[in-house]
Motif scaffolding. Structure first.
Motif, PDB file in Angstrom:
ATOM      1  N   HIS A 106       0.815  -1.208   0.000  1.00 53.44           N
ATOM      2  CA  HIS A 106       0.000   0.000   0.000  1.00 53.44           C
ATOM      3  C   HIS A 106       0.858   1.271   0.000  1.00 53.44           C
ATOM      4  CE1 HIS A 106       0.169  -0.808   4.426  1.00 53.44           C
ATOM      5  NE2 HIS A 106       0.263   0.500   4.509  1.00 53.44           N
ATOM      6  N   HIS A 130     -11.302   3.273   9.736  1.00 53.58           N
ATOM      7  CA  HIS A 130     -10.533   4.267  10.503  1.00 53.58           C
ATOM      8  C   HIS A 130     -10.906   5.683  10.070  1.00 53.58           C
ATOM      9  CE1 HIS A 130      -7.071   6.457  12.126  1.00 53.58           C
ATOM     10  NE2 HIS A 130      -6.853   6.912  10.904  1.00 53.58           N
ATOM     11  N   TYR A 142      -6.657  12.088   1.918  1.00 48.29           N
ATOM     12  CA  TYR A 142      -5.851  11.052   2.552  1.00 48.29           C
ATOM     13  C   TYR A 142      -5.770   9.899   1.571  1.00 48.29           C
ATOM     14  CZ  TYR A 142      -6.668  13.569   6.944  1.00 48.29           C
ATOM     15  OH  TYR A 142      -6.720  14.529   7.939  1.00 48.29           O
ATOM     16  N   TYR A 144       3.207  11.780   6.035  1.00 45.08           N
ATOM     17  CA  TYR A 144       2.882  11.631   7.458  1.00 45.08           C
ATOM     18  C   TYR A 144       3.483  10.310   7.945  1.00 45.08           C
ATOM     19  CZ  TYR A 144      -0.412  11.307  11.487  1.00 45.08           C
ATOM     20  OH  TYR A 144      -1.006  11.194  12.722  1.00 45.08           O
ATOM     21  N   GLU A 186       3.647  11.131  12.889  1.00 46.12           N
ATOM     22  CA  GLU A 186       2.762  10.991  14.045  1.00 46.12           C
ATOM     23  C   GLU A 186       3.409  11.564  15.312  1.00 46.12           C
ATOM     24  OE1 GLU A 186       0.846   7.117  14.430  1.00 46.12           O
ATOM     25  OE2 GLU A 186       1.182   6.777  12.293  1.00 46.12           O
TER      26      GLU A 186
HETATM   27  N1  ARG Z   1       1.570   5.105   8.244  1.00 47.11           N
HETATM   28  C1  ARG Z   1       0.286   4.569   7.894  1.00 47.11           C
HETATM   29  C2  ARG Z   1       0.448   3.171   7.342  1.00 47.11           C
HETATM   30  O1  ARG Z   1       1.495   2.828   6.902  1.00 47.11           O
HETATM   31  C3  ARG Z   1      -0.431   5.397   6.852  1.00 47.11           C
HETATM   32  C4  ARG Z   1      -0.750   6.801   7.290  1.00 47.11           C
HETATM   33  C5  ARG Z   1      -1.806   7.420   6.454  1.00 47.11           C
HETATM   34  N2  ARG Z   1      -2.152   8.750   6.842  1.00 47.11           N
HETATM   35  C6  ARG Z   1      -2.881   9.095   7.901  1.00 47.11           C
HETATM   36  N3  ARG Z   1      -3.102  10.358   8.138  1.00 47.11           N
HETATM   37  N4  ARG Z   1      -3.389   8.192   8.694  1.00 47.11           N
HETATM   38  O2  ARG Z   1      -0.505   2.418   7.319  1.00 47.11           O
END
Ligand code: ARG
Length: 573
Positions: free
Chosen positions: A134, A340, A331, A161, A258
Protein backbone atom coordinates in the motif's frame (compact mmCIF):
# COMPACT_ATOMS: atom_id res chain seq x y z
CA UNK A 1 -7.20 30.83 -20.94
CA UNK A 2 -9.34 28.66 -18.81
CA UNK A 3 -11.91 27.29 -21.16
CA UNK A 4 -10.89 24.58 -23.57
CA UNK A 5 -12.83 23.61 -26.68
CA UNK A 6 -14.03 20.56 -24.82
CA UNK A 7 -15.16 22.30 -21.65
CA UNK A 8 -17.01 25.00 -23.54
CA UNK A 9 -18.96 22.43 -25.48
CA UNK A 10 -19.54 20.23 -22.50
CA UNK A 11 -20.96 23.22 -20.68
CA UNK A 12 -23.10 24.24 -23.66
CA UNK A 13 -24.43 20.69 -24.00
CA UNK A 14 -25.24 20.56 -20.29
CA UNK A 15 -26.94 23.94 -20.53
CA UNK A 16 -29.06 22.85 -23.50
CA UNK A 17 -30.08 19.64 -21.73
CA UNK A 18 -30.85 21.55 -18.56
CA UNK A 19 -33.13 24.05 -20.25
CA UNK A 20 -34.91 21.31 -22.19
CA UNK A 21 -35.48 19.49 -18.89
CA UNK A 22 -36.14 22.57 -16.79
CA UNK A 23 -33.43 21.84 -14.22
CA UNK A 24 -30.29 23.75 -13.18
CA UNK A 25 -27.30 23.13 -15.47
CA UNK A 26 -25.21 22.13 -12.48
CA UNK A 27 -27.39 19.03 -12.09
CA UNK A 28 -26.46 17.75 -15.53
CA UNK A 29 -23.08 16.21 -16.02
CA UNK A 30 -22.57 14.77 -19.48
CA UNK A 31 -19.87 12.11 -19.47
CA UNK A 32 -16.73 12.66 -21.46
CA UNK A 33 -16.43 10.22 -24.31
CA UNK A 34 -18.59 7.16 -24.00
CA UNK A 35 -16.89 3.79 -24.33
CA UNK A 36 -17.78 3.45 -28.02
CA UNK A 37 -16.07 6.25 -29.95
CA UNK A 38 -18.58 5.87 -32.78
CA UNK A 39 -21.14 7.34 -30.43
CA UNK A 40 -19.50 10.68 -29.89
CA UNK A 41 -17.50 12.77 -27.50
CA UNK A 42 -20.09 13.49 -24.86
CA UNK A 43 -22.88 11.38 -23.55
CA UNK A 44 -25.87 11.92 -21.32
CA UNK A 45 -27.71 8.94 -19.82
CA UNK A 46 -31.47 9.38 -19.42
CA UNK A 47 -32.12 6.54 -16.96
CA UNK A 48 -32.52 8.80 -13.93
CA UNK A 49 -35.33 10.68 -15.67
CA UNK A 50 -37.47 7.64 -16.48
CA UNK A 51 -39.37 7.59 -13.22
CA UNK A 52 -40.38 11.24 -13.15
CA UNK A 53 -41.27 11.35 -16.82
CA UNK A 54 -42.99 7.97 -16.81
CA UNK A 55 -41.34 7.17 -20.11
CA UNK A 56 -38.80 4.64 -21.27
CA UNK A 57 -35.23 6.03 -21.41
CA UNK A 58 -34.85 5.52 -25.21
CA UNK A 59 -38.02 7.55 -25.80
CA UNK A 60 -36.73 10.33 -23.54
CA UNK A 61 -33.37 10.31 -25.34
CA UNK A 62 -35.02 10.46 -28.74
CA UNK A 63 -37.23 13.35 -27.66
CA UNK A 64 -34.32 15.31 -26.23
CA UNK A 65 -32.08 14.73 -29.22
CA UNK A 66 -34.75 16.18 -31.45
CA UNK A 67 -35.18 19.40 -29.53
CA UNK A 68 -31.53 20.13 -28.71
CA UNK A 69 -29.38 22.28 -30.87
CA UNK A 70 -25.86 23.36 -29.93
CA UNK A 71 -23.54 25.01 -32.45
CA UNK A 72 -20.53 22.83 -33.13
CA UNK A 73 -22.17 19.64 -31.85
CA UNK A 74 -23.96 16.89 -33.76
CA UNK A 75 -26.49 15.48 -31.36
CA UNK A 76 -28.23 12.18 -31.65
CA UNK A 77 -29.97 9.59 -29.55
CA UNK A 78 -28.47 6.13 -29.27
CA UNK A 79 -30.71 3.90 -27.17
CA UNK A 80 -31.11 5.54 -23.76
CA UNK A 81 -28.25 8.01 -24.37
CA UNK A 82 -28.17 11.44 -25.86
CA UNK A 83 -24.78 11.61 -27.53
CA UNK A 84 -22.96 14.57 -28.95
CA UNK A 85 -20.09 14.59 -31.37
CA UNK A 86 -17.91 17.56 -32.13
CA UNK A 87 -17.91 18.94 -35.61
CA UNK A 88 -14.23 19.29 -35.03
CA UNK A 89 -12.78 20.85 -38.13
CA UNK A 90 -13.39 24.50 -37.16
CA UNK A 91 -11.69 23.94 -33.81
CA UNK A 92 -8.61 22.09 -34.97
CA UNK A 93 -6.31 25.10 -34.94
CA UNK A 94 -7.55 26.14 -31.51
CA UNK A 95 -6.95 22.68 -30.08
CA UNK A 96 -3.45 22.37 -31.50
CA UNK A 97 -2.46 25.88 -30.52
CA UNK A 98 -3.75 25.43 -26.99
CA UNK A 99 -1.59 22.34 -26.55
CA UNK A 100 1.50 23.71 -28.22
CA UNK A 101 1.49 27.04 -26.47
CA UNK A 102 0.92 25.48 -23.05
CA UNK A 103 3.68 22.89 -23.42
CA UNK A 104 4.08 20.83 -20.26
CA UNK A 105 1.31 22.86 -18.63
CA UNK A 106 -1.19 21.52 -21.20
CA UNK A 107 -4.15 19.91 -19.50
CA UNK A 108 -3.83 22.23 -16.53
CA UNK A 109 -5.73 25.40 -15.80
CA UNK A 110 -4.06 27.84 -13.44
CA UNK A 111 -7.37 29.62 -12.79
CA UNK A 112 -9.44 26.61 -11.81
CA UNK A 113 -8.15 26.31 -8.27
CA UNK A 114 -6.87 29.79 -7.69
CA UNK A 115 -7.04 30.68 -4.01
CA UNK A 116 -7.85 27.14 -2.95
CA UNK A 117 -5.72 24.83 -0.87
CA UNK A 118 -5.59 21.07 -0.74
CA UNK A 119 -3.54 18.91 1.57
CA UNK A 120 -2.51 15.55 0.15
CA UNK A 121 -1.45 13.02 2.75
CA UNK A 122 0.44 10.37 0.83
CA UNK A 123 3.24 7.85 0.95
CA UNK A 124 3.41 8.01 4.77
CA UNK A 125 5.51 4.90 5.34
CA UNK A 126 6.31 3.55 8.76
CA UNK A 127 9.82 4.17 9.90
CA UNK A 128 12.05 1.18 10.53
CA UNK A 129 9.39 -1.20 9.31
CA UNK A 130 9.22 -2.98 5.98
CA UNK A 131 7.30 -1.09 3.34
CA UNK A 132 4.16 -2.79 2.09
CA UNK A 133 2.22 -2.81 -1.17
CA UNK A 134 0.00 0.00 0.00
CA UNK A 135 2.96 2.34 0.44
CA UNK A 136 3.80 1.82 -3.21
CA UNK A 137 0.31 2.65 -4.40
CA UNK A 138 -0.14 5.66 -2.16
CA UNK A 139 3.20 7.02 -3.32
CA UNK A 140 2.33 6.83 -7.02
CA UNK A 141 -1.32 7.84 -6.65
CA UNK A 142 -0.62 10.64 -4.20
CA UNK A 143 2.19 12.07 -6.29
CA UNK A 144 -0.04 12.11 -9.35
CA UNK A 145 -3.04 13.60 -7.55
CA UNK A 146 -0.81 16.32 -6.09
CA UNK A 147 0.54 17.04 -9.59
CA UNK A 148 -2.97 17.24 -11.00
CA UNK A 149 -4.19 19.67 -8.36
CA UNK A 150 -1.08 21.77 -8.79
CA UNK A 151 -1.70 21.87 -12.55
CA UNK A 152 -5.21 23.08 -11.80
CA UNK A 153 -3.88 26.04 -9.87
CA UNK A 154 -4.49 24.79 -6.35
CA UNK A 155 -2.01 25.41 -3.58
CA UNK A 156 -0.93 21.88 -2.77
CA UNK A 157 0.50 20.90 0.58
CA UNK A 158 1.86 17.39 0.11
CA UNK A 159 2.35 15.77 3.48
CA UNK A 160 4.37 12.67 4.14
CA UNK A 161 2.88 11.63 7.46
CA UNK A 162 5.47 9.18 8.66
CA UNK A 163 4.54 6.40 11.02
CA UNK A 164 7.34 7.51 13.32
CA UNK A 165 5.91 6.72 16.71
CA UNK A 166 5.03 3.47 18.37
CA UNK A 167 6.25 0.21 19.73
CA UNK A 168 8.27 -0.64 16.64
CA UNK A 169 10.97 1.72 17.87
CA UNK A 170 11.16 -0.24 21.05
CA UNK A 171 11.63 -3.37 18.95
CA UNK A 172 14.34 -1.82 16.84
CA UNK A 173 16.10 -0.35 19.87
CA UNK A 174 16.22 -3.52 21.94
CA UNK A 175 16.77 -5.57 18.78
CA UNK A 176 19.70 -3.41 17.80
CA UNK A 177 21.60 -4.34 20.94
CA UNK A 178 21.53 -7.98 19.82
CA UNK A 179 21.32 -8.00 16.05
CA UNK A 180 22.49 -4.56 15.08
CA UNK A 181 25.76 -3.61 13.52
CA UNK A 182 26.68 -0.18 14.95
CA UNK A 183 28.64 0.57 11.78
CA UNK A 184 25.40 0.28 9.83
CA UNK A 185 23.17 2.46 11.96
CA UNK A 186 22.89 4.77 8.95
CA UNK A 187 21.50 2.05 6.72
CA UNK A 188 17.72 1.98 6.51
CA UNK A 189 17.71 -1.55 5.11
CA UNK A 190 19.69 -2.73 8.09
CA UNK A 191 17.21 -1.21 10.54
CA UNK A 192 14.38 -3.01 8.79
CA UNK A 193 16.29 -6.31 9.07
CA UNK A 194 16.75 -5.69 12.77
CA UNK A 195 13.06 -4.88 13.13
CA UNK A 196 12.00 -8.05 11.37
CA UNK A 197 14.23 -10.20 13.61
CA UNK A 198 13.16 -8.42 16.78
CA UNK A 199 9.52 -8.66 15.85
CA UNK A 200 9.71 -12.40 15.26
CA UNK A 201 11.47 -12.86 18.57
CA UNK A 202 8.98 -10.70 20.48
CA UNK A 203 6.16 -12.86 19.21
CA UNK A 204 7.73 -15.89 20.82
CA UNK A 205 9.34 -14.35 23.88
CA UNK A 206 7.17 -12.25 26.18
CA UNK A 207 10.13 -10.81 28.12
CA UNK A 208 11.62 -9.47 24.95
CA UNK A 209 8.28 -7.96 23.99
CA UNK A 210 8.00 -6.37 27.43
CA UNK A 211 11.40 -4.75 26.98
CA UNK A 212 10.31 -3.25 23.69
CA UNK A 213 7.10 -1.91 25.20
CA UNK A 214 9.05 -0.46 28.03
CA UNK A 215 11.31 1.34 25.62
CA UNK A 216 8.31 2.90 23.89
CA UNK A 217 6.81 3.88 27.23
CA UNK A 218 10.06 5.67 28.01
CA UNK A 219 9.78 7.49 24.71
CA UNK A 220 6.24 8.60 25.49
CA UNK A 221 7.37 9.72 28.93
CA UNK A 222 10.01 11.93 27.32
CA UNK A 223 13.08 9.97 28.43
CA UNK A 224 15.97 11.82 26.78
CA UNK A 225 18.12 8.73 26.28
CA UNK A 226 15.32 6.79 24.56
CA UNK A 227 14.39 9.77 22.42
CA UNK A 228 17.97 10.16 21.31
CA UNK A 229 18.06 6.58 20.03
CA UNK A 230 14.63 7.01 18.41
CA UNK A 231 15.79 10.14 16.67
CA UNK A 232 18.83 8.42 15.28
CA UNK A 233 16.69 5.66 13.76
CA UNK A 234 14.26 8.22 12.46
CA UNK A 235 16.97 10.26 10.76
CA UNK A 236 18.40 7.16 9.12
CA UNK A 237 15.00 6.18 7.77
CA UNK A 238 14.21 9.64 6.49
CA UNK A 239 17.53 9.77 4.67
CA UNK A 240 16.76 6.40 3.11
CA UNK A 241 13.27 7.48 2.07
CA UNK A 242 14.63 10.68 0.58
CA UNK A 243 16.83 8.82 -1.87
CA UNK A 244 13.78 6.90 -3.05
CA UNK A 245 11.72 10.04 -3.45
CA UNK A 246 14.53 11.78 -5.31
CA UNK A 247 14.64 8.83 -7.66
CA UNK A 248 10.92 9.20 -8.30
CA UNK A 249 11.05 12.96 -8.67
CA UNK A 250 8.86 13.49 -5.62
CA UNK A 251 9.20 16.49 -3.38
CA UNK A 252 6.98 16.78 -0.35
CA UNK A 253 6.09 20.16 1.02
CA UNK A 254 6.18 18.55 4.45
CA UNK A 255 7.83 15.48 5.86
CA UNK A 256 6.48 15.10 9.34
CA UNK A 257 4.86 12.32 11.26
CA UNK A 258 2.76 10.99 14.05
CA UNK A 259 5.41 11.98 16.58
CA UNK A 260 4.54 15.61 15.90
CA UNK A 261 1.40 15.11 17.99
CA UNK A 262 3.03 13.86 21.15
CA UNK A 263 2.23 16.30 23.88
CA UNK A 264 -0.76 17.63 21.94
CA UNK A 265 -2.87 14.59 22.63
CA UNK A 266 -4.27 15.69 25.94
CA UNK A 267 -5.78 18.83 24.48
CA UNK A 268 -7.55 16.88 21.74
CA UNK A 269 -8.80 14.28 24.14
CA UNK A 270 -10.11 16.93 26.47
CA UNK A 271 -11.93 18.60 23.61
CA UNK A 272 -13.62 15.36 22.62
CA UNK A 273 -14.24 14.12 26.12
CA UNK A 274 -16.86 16.82 26.70
CA UNK A 275 -19.00 15.61 23.83
CA UNK A 276 -21.96 13.34 24.47
CA UNK A 277 -21.17 9.81 23.40
CA UNK A 278 -17.72 9.75 24.89
CA UNK A 279 -17.21 7.45 27.80
CA UNK A 280 -14.75 5.49 29.81
CA UNK A 281 -14.81 1.80 29.44
CA UNK A 282 -12.52 -0.36 31.58
CA UNK A 283 -10.14 2.54 32.01
CA UNK A 284 -9.99 3.28 28.30
CA UNK A 285 -11.57 6.29 26.64
CA UNK A 286 -13.90 5.58 23.78
CA UNK A 287 -16.13 7.65 21.53
CA UNK A 288 -19.40 5.99 20.82
CA UNK A 289 -21.05 8.31 18.33
CA UNK A 290 -24.19 7.44 16.48
CA UNK A 291 -22.36 5.35 13.96
CA UNK A 292 -23.77 3.29 11.21
CA UNK A 293 -24.77 -0.11 12.45
CA UNK A 294 -22.09 -2.65 13.17
CA UNK A 295 -19.34 -0.09 13.46
CA UNK A 296 -17.24 -0.38 16.55
CA UNK A 297 -16.69 2.66 18.75
CA UNK A 298 -13.48 4.56 18.30
CA UNK A 299 -10.77 4.09 20.91
CA UNK A 300 -8.94 7.28 21.87
CA UNK A 301 -6.80 6.21 24.77
CA UNK A 302 -5.81 2.80 26.01
CA UNK A 303 -6.12 1.86 29.62
CA UNK A 304 -2.34 2.17 30.03
CA UNK A 305 -2.66 5.81 29.02
CA UNK A 306 -1.03 5.49 25.59
CA UNK A 307 -2.73 7.09 22.64
CA UNK A 308 -3.59 5.62 19.30
CA UNK A 309 -3.38 6.10 15.58
CA UNK A 310 -6.90 7.55 15.48
CA UNK A 311 -6.24 10.04 18.24
CA UNK A 312 -3.17 11.25 16.41
CA UNK A 313 -5.13 11.61 13.17
CA UNK A 314 -7.71 13.77 14.94
CA UNK A 315 -4.94 16.01 16.23
CA UNK A 316 -3.27 16.06 12.81
CA UNK A 317 -6.47 17.08 11.01
CA UNK A 318 -6.94 20.01 13.38
CA UNK A 319 -3.30 21.01 13.18
CA UNK A 320 -3.38 20.94 9.39
CA UNK A 321 -6.52 23.00 9.30
CA UNK A 322 -4.94 25.59 11.54
CA UNK A 323 -1.82 25.72 9.40
CA UNK A 324 -3.29 25.56 5.91
CA UNK A 325 -7.00 26.37 6.10
CA UNK A 326 -7.59 23.69 3.54
CA UNK A 327 -10.54 23.54 1.19
CA UNK A 328 -9.91 19.85 0.82
CA UNK A 329 -7.88 17.38 2.86
CA UNK A 330 -7.09 14.23 0.90
CA UNK A 331 -5.85 11.05 2.55
CA UNK A 332 -4.45 8.72 -0.07
CA UNK A 333 -4.52 5.53 1.97
CA UNK A 334 -5.47 1.89 1.34
CA UNK A 335 -9.10 0.82 1.36
CA UNK A 336 -8.24 -1.34 4.39
CA UNK A 337 -8.30 1.81 6.49
CA UNK A 338 -11.79 2.89 5.41
CA UNK A 339 -13.31 2.30 8.82
CA UNK A 340 -10.53 4.27 10.50
CA UNK A 341 -11.15 7.31 8.32
CA UNK A 342 -14.94 7.08 8.59
CA UNK A 343 -14.54 7.16 12.34
CA UNK A 344 -12.02 9.97 12.35
CA UNK A 345 -14.11 12.16 10.03
CA UNK A 346 -17.30 11.50 11.98
CA UNK A 347 -15.59 12.30 15.21
CA UNK A 348 -14.33 15.56 13.74
CA UNK A 349 -17.83 16.56 12.80
CA UNK A 350 -19.15 15.51 16.20
CA UNK A 351 -16.48 17.79 17.65
CA UNK A 352 -18.21 20.56 15.71
CA UNK A 353 -15.44 21.16 13.18
CA UNK A 354 -17.19 22.91 10.31
CA UNK A 355 -14.50 21.70 7.92
CA UNK A 356 -14.92 18.01 8.76
CA UNK A 357 -16.66 17.36 5.47
CA UNK A 358 -13.66 18.65 3.54
CA UNK A 359 -11.76 15.52 4.50
CA UNK A 360 -11.74 12.75 1.93
CA UNK A 361 -10.35 9.26 2.17
CA UNK A 362 -8.98 8.55 -1.31
CA UNK A 363 -9.01 4.80 -0.94
CA UNK A 364 -7.35 2.27 -3.17
CA UNK A 365 -7.24 -1.49 -3.68
CA UNK A 366 -4.47 -4.01 -3.30
CA UNK A 367 -1.58 -5.17 -5.40
CA UNK A 368 -1.33 -8.93 -5.55
CA UNK A 369 1.75 -10.91 -6.37
CA UNK A 370 4.36 -8.21 -6.19
CA UNK A 371 7.59 -9.85 -5.17
CA UNK A 372 11.20 -9.18 -6.02
CA UNK A 373 14.11 -11.56 -6.41
CA UNK A 374 14.97 -10.71 -2.84
CA UNK A 375 11.68 -12.15 -1.65
CA UNK A 376 8.16 -11.15 -0.89
CA UNK A 377 8.85 -8.37 1.59
CA UNK A 378 9.12 -5.44 -0.72
CA UNK A 379 10.96 -2.21 -0.28
CA UNK A 380 10.09 0.37 -2.85
CA UNK A 381 13.78 0.75 -3.60
CA UNK A 382 14.08 -2.97 -4.30
CA UNK A 383 11.18 -2.78 -6.70
CA UNK A 384 12.75 0.16 -8.53
CA UNK A 385 16.15 -1.57 -8.59
CA UNK A 386 14.72 -4.68 -10.08
CA UNK A 387 12.67 -2.70 -12.60
CA UNK A 388 15.82 -0.93 -13.68
CA UNK A 389 17.76 -4.15 -13.94
CA UNK A 390 15.07 -5.78 -16.06
CA UNK A 391 14.68 -2.68 -18.20
CA UNK A 392 18.39 -2.56 -18.81
CA UNK A 393 18.34 -6.10 -20.26
CA UNK A 394 15.63 -4.95 -22.68
CA UNK A 395 17.46 -1.76 -23.56
CA UNK A 396 20.55 -3.77 -24.41
CA UNK A 397 18.60 -6.26 -26.51
CA UNK A 398 16.79 -3.57 -28.42
CA UNK A 399 19.94 -1.59 -28.90
CA UNK A 400 21.76 -4.59 -30.35
CA UNK A 401 18.83 -5.26 -32.66
CA UNK A 402 19.00 -1.64 -33.85
CA UNK A 403 15.47 -0.90 -32.59
CA UNK A 404 16.56 1.61 -30.00
CA UNK A 405 19.19 4.25 -29.60
CA UNK A 406 20.39 5.89 -26.48
CA UNK A 407 23.54 7.67 -25.49
CA UNK A 408 22.91 6.95 -21.83
CA UNK A 409 21.52 3.41 -21.53
CA UNK A 410 21.89 3.40 -17.76
CA UNK A 411 19.73 6.48 -17.28
CA UNK A 412 17.26 5.18 -19.85
CA UNK A 413 16.90 1.88 -17.98
CA UNK A 414 16.20 3.80 -14.77
CA UNK A 415 13.56 5.91 -16.53
CA UNK A 416 11.90 2.94 -18.20
CA UNK A 417 11.92 0.97 -14.97
CA UNK A 418 10.21 3.79 -13.10
CA UNK A 419 7.76 4.36 -15.97
CA UNK A 420 6.88 0.68 -15.99
CA UNK A 421 6.06 0.47 -12.29
CA UNK A 422 4.30 3.83 -12.12
CA UNK A 423 2.11 3.29 -15.16
CA UNK A 424 1.49 -0.33 -14.22
CA UNK A 425 -0.06 1.06 -11.06
CA UNK A 426 -1.78 4.21 -12.28
CA UNK A 427 -3.58 2.68 -15.24
CA UNK A 428 -5.78 0.70 -12.85
CA UNK A 429 -8.82 2.32 -11.35
CA UNK A 430 -7.65 3.14 -7.88
CA UNK A 431 -10.44 1.22 -6.17
CA UNK A 432 -9.62 -2.03 -7.95
CA UNK A 433 -7.15 -4.66 -6.87
CA UNK A 434 -4.67 -5.79 -9.45
CA UNK A 435 -2.11 -8.49 -9.97
CA UNK A 436 1.39 -7.33 -10.64
CA UNK A 437 3.42 -8.98 -13.39
CA UNK A 438 6.98 -7.99 -14.24
CA UNK A 439 6.82 -8.96 -17.92
CA UNK A 440 3.52 -7.22 -18.41
CA UNK A 441 4.53 -3.85 -16.96
CA UNK A 442 7.88 -3.81 -18.72
CA UNK A 443 6.60 -4.71 -22.16
CA UNK A 444 7.16 -2.22 -24.95
CA UNK A 445 3.81 -3.18 -26.40
CA UNK A 446 0.42 -3.02 -24.81
CA UNK A 447 -0.89 -0.77 -22.11
CA UNK A 448 2.40 0.08 -20.45
CA UNK A 449 4.64 2.91 -19.39
CA UNK A 450 7.50 1.86 -21.68
CA UNK A 451 5.08 1.77 -24.61
CA UNK A 452 4.04 5.37 -23.92
CA UNK A 453 7.60 6.50 -23.33
CA UNK A 454 8.51 4.92 -26.64
CA UNK A 455 5.55 6.56 -28.40
CA UNK A 456 6.75 9.89 -27.04
CA UNK A 457 10.37 9.37 -28.09
CA UNK A 458 9.21 8.29 -31.53
CA UNK A 459 7.18 11.45 -32.01
CA UNK A 460 10.14 13.54 -30.90
CA UNK A 461 12.19 11.75 -33.52
CA UNK A 462 9.67 12.42 -36.30
CA UNK A 463 9.68 16.10 -35.39
CA UNK A 464 13.45 16.14 -35.40
CA UNK A 465 13.53 14.58 -38.84
CA UNK A 466 10.91 17.01 -40.04
CA UNK A 467 13.20 19.86 -39.16
CA UNK A 468 11.23 21.09 -36.19
CA UNK A 469 7.91 22.80 -36.00
CA UNK A 470 6.88 25.48 -38.44
CA UNK A 471 6.01 28.96 -37.24
CA UNK A 472 2.70 28.86 -39.02
CA UNK A 473 0.58 26.24 -40.68
CA UNK A 474 -2.90 25.71 -42.09
CA UNK A 475 -4.94 23.45 -39.84
CA UNK A 476 -7.69 23.08 -42.43
CA UNK A 477 -5.41 20.71 -44.34
CA UNK A 478 -5.76 18.09 -41.59
CA UNK A 479 -8.74 16.34 -43.14
CA UNK A 480 -7.84 12.66 -42.87
CA UNK A 481 -10.11 10.81 -40.43
CA UNK A 482 -6.97 9.58 -38.65
CA UNK A 483 -5.87 13.18 -38.20
CA UNK A 484 -9.21 14.27 -36.83
CA UNK A 485 -9.21 11.26 -34.52
CA UNK A 486 -5.87 12.37 -33.12
CA UNK A 487 -7.09 15.95 -32.68
CA UNK A 488 -10.04 14.55 -30.71
CA UNK A 489 -7.76 12.76 -28.27
CA UNK A 490 -5.47 15.77 -27.88
CA UNK A 491 -8.50 17.92 -27.19
CA UNK A 492 -9.62 15.74 -24.30
CA UNK A 493 -6.65 16.21 -21.97
CA UNK A 494 -7.87 19.33 -20.11
CA UNK A 495 -11.28 17.79 -19.56
CA UNK A 496 -9.87 14.47 -18.44
CA UNK A 497 -7.52 16.21 -16.00
CA UNK A 498 -10.46 18.03 -14.47
CA UNK A 499 -12.43 14.79 -14.12
CA UNK A 500 -9.38 13.04 -12.69
CA UNK A 501 -9.11 15.76 -10.03
CA UNK A 502 -12.78 15.56 -9.14
CA UNK A 503 -12.75 11.79 -8.90
CA UNK A 504 -9.16 11.49 -7.55
CA UNK A 505 -8.65 9.10 -10.43
CA UNK A 506 -5.26 9.19 -12.18
CA UNK A 507 -6.31 6.20 -14.31
CA UNK A 508 -8.42 8.58 -16.41
CA UNK A 509 -5.25 10.40 -17.49
CA UNK A 510 -3.43 7.10 -17.99
CA UNK A 511 -6.18 5.82 -20.28
CA UNK A 512 -6.29 8.99 -22.31
CA UNK A 513 -2.57 8.71 -22.98
CA UNK A 514 -3.11 5.19 -24.28
CA UNK A 515 -5.79 6.55 -26.58
CA UNK A 516 -3.46 9.28 -27.82
CA UNK A 517 -0.72 6.74 -28.50
CA UNK A 518 -3.16 4.45 -30.30
CA UNK A 519 -4.42 7.30 -32.48
CA UNK A 520 -0.82 8.24 -33.27
CA UNK A 521 0.04 4.71 -34.16
CA UNK A 522 -2.91 4.49 -36.59
CA UNK A 523 -1.70 7.71 -38.14
CA UNK A 524 1.82 6.35 -38.64
CA UNK A 525 0.48 3.10 -40.05
CA UNK A 526 -1.46 5.02 -42.62
CA UNK A 527 1.71 6.73 -43.75
CA UNK A 528 3.55 3.43 -43.95
CA UNK A 529 0.94 2.23 -46.40
CA UNK A 530 0.51 5.31 -48.54
CA UNK A 531 3.37 7.66 -49.12
CA UNK A 532 1.25 10.79 -49.47
CA UNK A 533 -0.23 10.13 -46.06
CA UNK A 534 3.11 10.18 -44.32
CA UNK A 535 3.58 12.84 -41.70
CA UNK A 536 6.73 13.99 -43.46
CA UNK A 537 5.04 14.09 -46.83
CA UNK A 538 7.42 15.12 -49.58
CA UNK A 539 6.86 17.89 -52.10
CA UNK A 540 4.05 19.53 -50.19
CA UNK A 541 5.38 21.95 -47.60
CA UNK A 542 2.01 23.27 -46.49
CA UNK A 543 0.67 19.80 -45.79
CA UNK A 544 3.88 18.72 -44.06
CA UNK A 545 3.79 21.80 -41.84
CA UNK A 546 0.22 21.12 -40.78
CA UNK A 547 1.07 17.50 -40.04
CA UNK A 548 4.12 18.52 -38.05
CA UNK A 549 2.02 20.87 -35.96
CA UNK A 550 -0.43 18.07 -35.24
CA UNK A 551 2.43 15.73 -34.39
CA UNK A 552 3.89 18.35 -32.10
CA UNK A 553 0.58 18.78 -30.28
CA UNK A 554 0.49 15.01 -29.80
CA UNK A 555 4.02 15.12 -28.38
CA UNK A 556 2.99 17.85 -25.95
CA UNK A 557 -0.07 15.86 -24.86
CA UNK A 558 1.99 12.75 -24.16
CA UNK A 559 4.74 14.67 -22.39
CA UNK A 560 2.34 16.71 -20.26
CA UNK A 561 0.23 13.66 -19.38
CA UNK A 562 3.20 11.47 -18.50
CA UNK A 563 4.64 14.26 -16.39
CA UNK A 564 1.37 14.49 -14.45
CA UNK A 565 1.66 10.77 -13.81
CA UNK A 566 5.21 11.27 -12.52
CA UNK A 567 6.72 9.34 -15.44
CA UNK A 568 9.94 10.49 -17.10
CA UNK A 569 9.85 11.27 -20.81
CA UNK A 570 13.22 10.44 -22.38
CA UNK A 571 13.64 11.98 -25.81
CA UNK A 572 15.91 9.26 -27.16
CA UNK A 573 14.90 5.65 -27.09
N1 ARG B 1 1.57 5.10 8.24
C1 ARG B 1 0.29 4.57 7.89
C2 ARG B 1 0.45 3.17 7.34
O1 ARG B 1 1.50 2.83 6.90
C3 ARG B 1 -0.43 5.40 6.85
C4 ARG B 1 -0.75 6.80 7.29
C5 ARG B 1 -1.81 7.42 6.45
N2 ARG B 1 -2.15 8.75 6.84
C6 ARG B 1 -2.88 9.09 7.90
N3 ARG B 1 -3.10 10.36 8.14
N4 ARG B 1 -3.39 8.19 8.69
O2 ARG B 1 -0.50 2.42 7.32
Amino acid sequence: MSSSVYSRHRAAFAQALASALGVPAADIEPQVKPADPAHGDLSFATFPLAKAQKKAPPAIAAGLAQTLSVPGLEIKAVGPYVNARFALMPFTAEVLDAARSAGLAYGGDADAGRGKTVTVDYSSPNIAKPIAFHHIRTTFLGHCIANIYRALGWRVEGINYLGDWGKQFGLVAVGFQEYGDPARIDDMGHLVEVYVKANTRAEKEPEFDAKARDFFRRMEAGDAEALKVWNQFRETSIRGFKTIYARMGIEFEHIEGESRYQGKMDAVIEQIAKKPGVKESQGALIVDLPYAENEPPILLKKNDGTTLYATRDLAAAEDRYERFHYDKALYVVAQDQALHFRQVFRTLSAMGQPWADRCVHVAFGRIHGMSTRKGLVVQLNDVLDEAKERASVKVKENQEAGRLQSNDPDLLAEQIGLGAIAFGDLKHKRASDYTFDWDEVLSFEGHTGPYLQYAHARVVNVLRKGGGVPASYDASLLTLPEEQALVREIMRLPEVVKDAAEQYEPSLVARLLLDVAAALSRYYTLGNQERDKRILVENDDALRFARLALTDAARVTLAAGLTLLGIPTPENM
